[in-house]
Design an enzyme around this catalytic site. Structure first.
Site, PDB file in Angstrom:
ATOM      1  CB  SER A 126      36.619  62.274  39.660  1.00 19.58           C
ATOM      2  OG  SER A 126      36.774  63.741  39.842  1.00 19.58           O
ATOM      3  CE1 TYR A 150      31.814  62.398  42.879  1.00 20.44           C
ATOM      4  CE2 TYR A 150      33.951  63.838  42.421  1.00 20.44           C
ATOM      5  CZ  TYR A 150      33.033  62.943  42.005  1.00 20.44           C
ATOM      6  OH  TYR A 150      32.921  62.431  40.577  1.00 20.44           O
ATOM      7  CE  LYS A 154      33.382  59.394  41.532  1.00 20.17           C
ATOM      8  NZ  LYS A 154      32.650  58.059  40.817  1.00 20.17           N
TER       9      LYS A 154
HETATM   10  N1  LIG Z   1      30.091  65.142  35.447  1.00 18.13           N
HETATM   11  C1  LIG Z   1      31.285  65.200  35.871  1.00 18.13           C
HETATM   12  O1  LIG Z   1      31.671  66.432  36.008  1.00 18.13           O
HETATM   13  C2  LIG Z   1      32.214  64.120  36.429  1.00 18.13           C
HETATM   14  C3  LIG Z   1      33.640  64.327  36.748  1.00 18.13           C
HETATM   15  C4  LIG Z   1      34.313  63.297  37.137  1.00 18.13           C
HETATM   16  C5  LIG Z   1      33.804  61.997  37.437  1.00 18.13           C
HETATM   17  N2  LIG Z   1      32.292  61.863  37.130  1.00 18.13           N
HETATM   18  C6  LIG Z   1      31.818  60.684  37.699  1.00 18.13           C
HETATM   19  O2  LIG Z   1      30.946  59.909  36.437  1.00 18.13           O
HETATM   20  C7  LIG Z   1      29.998  59.273  36.766  1.00 18.13           C
HETATM   21  C8  LIG Z   1      28.732  59.963  36.142  1.00 18.13           C
HETATM   22  O3  LIG Z   1      28.592  61.227  36.301  1.00 18.13           O
HETATM   23  P1  LIG Z   1      27.483  61.961  35.833  1.00 18.13           P
HETATM   24  O4  LIG Z   1      27.984  63.346  35.348  1.00 18.13           O
HETATM   25  O5  LIG Z   1      26.947  61.348  34.537  1.00 18.13           O
HETATM   26  O6  LIG Z   1      26.319  62.037  36.969  1.00 18.13           O
HETATM   27  P2  LIG Z   1      24.685  61.687  36.691  1.00 18.13           P
HETATM   28  O7  LIG Z   1      24.194  62.349  37.957  1.00 18.13           O
HETATM   29  O8  LIG Z   1      24.265  62.718  35.613  1.00 18.13           O
HETATM   30  O9  LIG Z   1      24.752  60.316  36.463  1.00 18.13           O
HETATM   31  C9  LIG Z   1      24.650  59.319  37.545  1.00 18.13           C
HETATM   32  C10 LIG Z   1      23.669  58.642  37.366  1.00 18.13           C
HETATM   33  O10 LIG Z   1      23.328  57.505  38.092  1.00 18.13           O
HETATM   34  C11 LIG Z   1      22.318  57.378  38.904  1.00 18.13           C
HETATM   35  N3  LIG Z   1      22.218  56.908  40.211  1.00 18.13           N
HETATM   36  C12 LIG Z   1      22.830  57.480  41.174  1.00 18.13           C
HETATM   37  N4  LIG Z   1      22.842  56.777  42.547  1.00 18.13           N
HETATM   38  C13 LIG Z   1      22.435  55.662  41.859  1.00 18.13           C
HETATM   39  C14 LIG Z   1      21.968  54.413  42.612  1.00 18.13           C
HETATM   40  N5  LIG Z   1      22.273  54.265  44.057  1.00 18.13           N
HETATM   41  N6  LIG Z   1      21.671  53.486  41.981  1.00 18.13           N
HETATM   42  C15 LIG Z   1      21.387  53.409  40.561  1.00 18.13           C
HETATM   43  N7  LIG Z   1      21.457  54.615  39.984  1.00 18.13           N
HETATM   44  C16 LIG Z   1      22.133  55.618  40.790  1.00 18.13           C
HETATM   45  C17 LIG Z   1      21.514  58.818  38.934  1.00 18.13           C
HETATM   46  O11 LIG Z   1      19.904  58.782  38.728  1.00 18.13           O
HETATM   47  C18 LIG Z   1      22.112  59.303  37.340  1.00 18.13           C
HETATM   48  O12 LIG Z   1      21.198  58.976  36.319  1.00 18.13           O
HETATM   49  C19 LIG Z   1      29.658  59.543  38.332  1.00 18.13           C
HETATM   50  O13 LIG Z   1      30.290  58.108  38.875  1.00 18.13           O
HETATM   51  C20 LIG Z   1      30.736  60.609  38.465  1.00 18.13           C
HETATM   52  O14 LIG Z   1      30.965  60.727  39.819  1.00 18.13           O
HETATM   53  C21 LIG Z   1      31.525  62.938  36.858  1.00 18.13           C
END
Ligand SMILES: NC(=O)c1ccc[n+]([C@@H]2O[C@H](COP(=O)([O-])OP(=O)(O)OC[C@H]3O[C@@H](n4cnc5c(N)ncnc54)[C@H](O)[C@@H]3O)[C@@H](O)[C@H]2O)c1
Length: 338
Positions: A126, A150, A154
């Protein structure tokens, strides 16, 4: 035989869009998700979009037995690790849960991968690892810091990946530093649908547009930016998904890792985004200016050059397209999973 990829968190927002992009690119995917932040209907919707049944394991990335079972039952070529907790506010209230899931999840996964002899990994990092950026646009070489638990998780994960790689050169890891993913799949069948009041700007505005929230609170209008409101780099989630396909292809072909920003290189202010969303939904959306939020940088947008050079990645969707696709998803509510 098709290359087989395990997607942890593959039912989530970015994971589900990447699933579709990978299927379209000819990869075979297995989804592991514990549905802590995804609707149980997502796999059915993915089947509808791709026309093929979804291989799903409902389980936790912290469950080593579950991971070993997956690697034993299937020949996996690579893993894309999305599964994590992602709310900055929640991480401040409950840091230990974030350490356990985000850091513990990565370590458990990498141990299971190593035991199975799988060394190709794409990791969801991120722009939060840049903290409050000193110079813009932000290159990958910018100083690293964090402004929340958070962000810390990362950064810690990136360091764990680097140390594992230093100890064992078999690892080939693509670290992707996402800027602000927004928008939805053109089908309107998958998108971001936070269970609670959204933390991120676009889903919040979407709820204002849908009449579910009364107005947007704009945190500060006295930043040194074009209109005084905070500036961020918004990237369409389908562009982001395409970036994962390129990252995976590069890892498998080059057998070497990379670390890149995934952004557009263009910054938009809160009011510019609100204006674009107002155009998409056809009415002026209400907002009020409130105090700055501590820790928010004035501006952050990516230097996208390295992703272009290393992966051939170039985001193609405009801000108007990002807003229009989000509004389309909100309006396809009847087909929404969950
Ligand atoms: N959306 C953003 O703005 C953003 C920005 C930068 C980085 N990220 C990173 O990208 C990744 C995906 O983000 P997203 O926006 O799709 O989030 P999201 O919450 O929609 O997706 C994460 C998924 O992981 C699952 N999950 C969480 N913990 C789990 C576990 N212990 N075991 C199995 N499944 C688990 C959740 O049910 C969910 O489906 C994450 O690592 C997040 O930190 C997201």
């Amino acid at each position: 035989m098709a290359t087989r990829v395990l997607l942890t968190g593959g039912a989530g927002y970015i994971g589900s869009h990447t699933y579709v992009a990978l299927c379209e690119a000819g990869y075979e995917c297995i989804v592991l998700d514990n549905f802590s932040n995804a609707a149980h209907g997502v796999p059915d919707v993915l089947e509808k979009i791709t026309g093929a049944p979804v291989q799903l394991v409902e389980g936790d990335v912290l469950d080593r037995g579950c991971l070993d079972h997956i690697f034993h039952a299937h020949h996996i070529d690579a893993v894309i690790h999305f599964a994590a907790l992602k709310s900055v506010g929640e991480s401040i209230a409950n840091p230990l849960a974030y350490m356990q899931c985000n850091i513990g999840g990565l370590v458990t996964l990498m141990q299971a991968m190593k035991a199975a002899g799988v060394y190709h990994l794409v990791f969801s990092s991120s722009a939060s690892v840049y903290g409050n950026p000193e110079a813009l646009p932000v290159p990958e070489t910018a100083p690293l810091s964090y402004a929340s638990p958070y962000g810390y998780t990362k950064l810690a994960c990136e360091q764990i990946i680097a140390q594992a790689g230093a100890a064992d050169p078999k690892w080939a890891v693509g670290v992707l530093r996402y800027f602000n993913p927004v928008g939805a799949h053109p089908s309107g069948l998958i998108g971001e649908d936070p269970k609670d009041v959204p933390n991120n700007l676009m889903p919040y505005i979407a709820k204002v547009a849908a009449g579910e929230l009364p107005q947007l609170s704009v945190f500060g209008n006295d930043y040194p930016t074009q209109d005084g409101t905070g500036v961020r780099d918004y990237i369409h989630v389908c562009d982001l998904a395409a970036g994962h396909v390129l990252s995976l292809k590069s890892l498998l072909e080059e057998n070497a890792g990379h670390l890149v920003n995934l952004g557009t290189g263009q910054g938009y202010s809160v009011l510019e985004l609100l204006d674009a969303y107002s155009k998409a939904c056809g009415r002026d959306l209400p907002y009020q200016i409130v105090e700055r939020r501590p820790g928010d940088p004035a501006a952050s947008f990516a230097d996208p050059q390295r992703a272009r050079d290393v992966l051939g990645f170039q985001a193609s969707h405009s801000l108007d397209e990002m807003c229009a696709s989000s509004w389309h998803w909100i309006n396809t509510g009847a087909q929404k999973p969950g």
